[in-house]
Write a protein that holds these residues in place. Sequence first.
Motif, short mmCIF file in Angstrom:
data_model
loop_
_atom_site.label_atom_id
_atom_site.label_comp_id
_atom_site.label_asym_id
_atom_site.label_seq_id
_atom_site.Cartn_x
_atom_site.Cartn_y
_atom_site.Cartn_z
N LYS A 1 0.85 -1.19 0.00
CA LYS A 1 0.00 0.00 0.00
C LYS A 1 0.88 1.24 0.00
CE LYS A 1 -2.09 3.54 2.14
NZ LYS A 1 -1.65 4.50 3.14
N GLY B 127 -7.56 8.05 6.15
CA GLY B 127 -6.53 7.03 6.30
C GLY B 127 -7.01 5.63 5.94
N ASP C 12 -5.27 2.20 4.28
CA ASP C 12 -4.56 1.19 5.06
C ASP C 12 -5.48 0.00 5.30
OD1 ASP C 12 -2.42 2.94 5.29
OD2 ASP C 12 -3.11 3.74 7.21
MG MG Z 1 -2.28 7.36 5.72
#
Ligand code: MG
Length: 409
Positions: free
Chosen positions: A7, A151, A154
């Motif tokens: 990632k 975020g 992830d």
């Molecule tokens: Mg991040």
Amino acid sequence: MALIVQKYGGTSVGDPDRIRNVARRAIAARKQGYDVVVVVSAMSGETNRLLKLTRELSKRPSEREQDVVVSSGEQVTVGLVVLAIQEQKAKARSFLGHQVRILTDSAFANARIKSIDSERLFASLKRKEIAVVAGFQGIDEEGNITTLGRGGSDTTAVALAAVLHASACEIYTDVDGVYTTDPRICDRARKLDRVAYEEMLELASLGSKVLQIRSVEFAMKYKVPLWVKSSFSDDSGTLITEEDEAMENVLVSGIAVTRDEARFVVRNVPDKPGLAAKIFGTLAGLDIVVDVIVQTPAHDDKRTDLAFTVGRLDLEKTRDCLRKLARQIGTGKVEHEVDIAKVSIVGVGMRNHAGVAAKMFQVLADEGVNIRVISTSEIKVSCLIDEKYAELAVRALHTAFGLDAKPAS
Ligand code: MG
Ligand code: ASP
């Protein structure tokens, strides 16, 4: 063939050169014999830009439409990464969330993954392609586009690693691993080689901004070895994995600090059964995550003051909800403040050592820092303090618990 999920975060795909670098790394893994699935974030700053745009058109944008807008950042990067890989003479194909059916619930802006259809990805890998999947986005049962929270790429990566039975999930970012604390606050912060899932959960939720907390929960649940590495260096990074004896010998593994919470106090809540359930049940129904909760007797013993923290992003939602509830239930004033910070010490070693909390309080006392609220768990002690003392507190604790990096000799 072993499969690996890589990632790349926003800074790693921040411009065309960096995207070419991502392509090189993915191809290198492929040449080492791995099947490779790449997950990417939007280019750095892009999600914020898109969010801001929505706010320019609407003070309170509909969350459904906001997700349509902010998910577009990742659509751009998957396409660009595939183009870069193809330019380097390797095979690749991009996939948006709905194309691999990353099915989520309908909590727009904060959706949870329910299932992923691995077939199309396996078919792509079979064609010897590098499969490049858009992070952060999914689709609900009705076909609406959803996003997984800030975020969230992830979590996309770890969820894919789990369903595809990957041998590891590598999170590439702009730091070379997980540190004992935020290096911008404490220049003696040290990189950790290994950290337990549980510790990382506390460090992530408490503010070590490297990973979205939900991704670590997923990794722990499905036992996915999770690496945090820099896309700009060849450093081995930090491995987040199951707890072992060596980890337990260390008292404190890291110090987390978070400043993104707001503290609410509901004054004079009638002291009868069911009211806490009503207040927190209503907040939960609005997907508002509540953190440290403290209930104290108010002036007489028929009423209590209820104090707790929520994420600052939920400030308005929480305030409006509490005001409504206050009228319904007949409580006193609803107050809030934002200039607070939460500083926490974290370590699996705390389970079998005494006096760790006392030492923390002494260190803060020696620095003249007043503790407003304390909360603890088996592997963590948190103190809510005035925001202006946050950095001082972190540095003092870092030294006191022996975490400082040795000076270069
Ligand atoms: Mg991040
Ligand atoms: N682009 C999204 C964000 O900025 C998701 C991610 O980067 O993981 O929050």
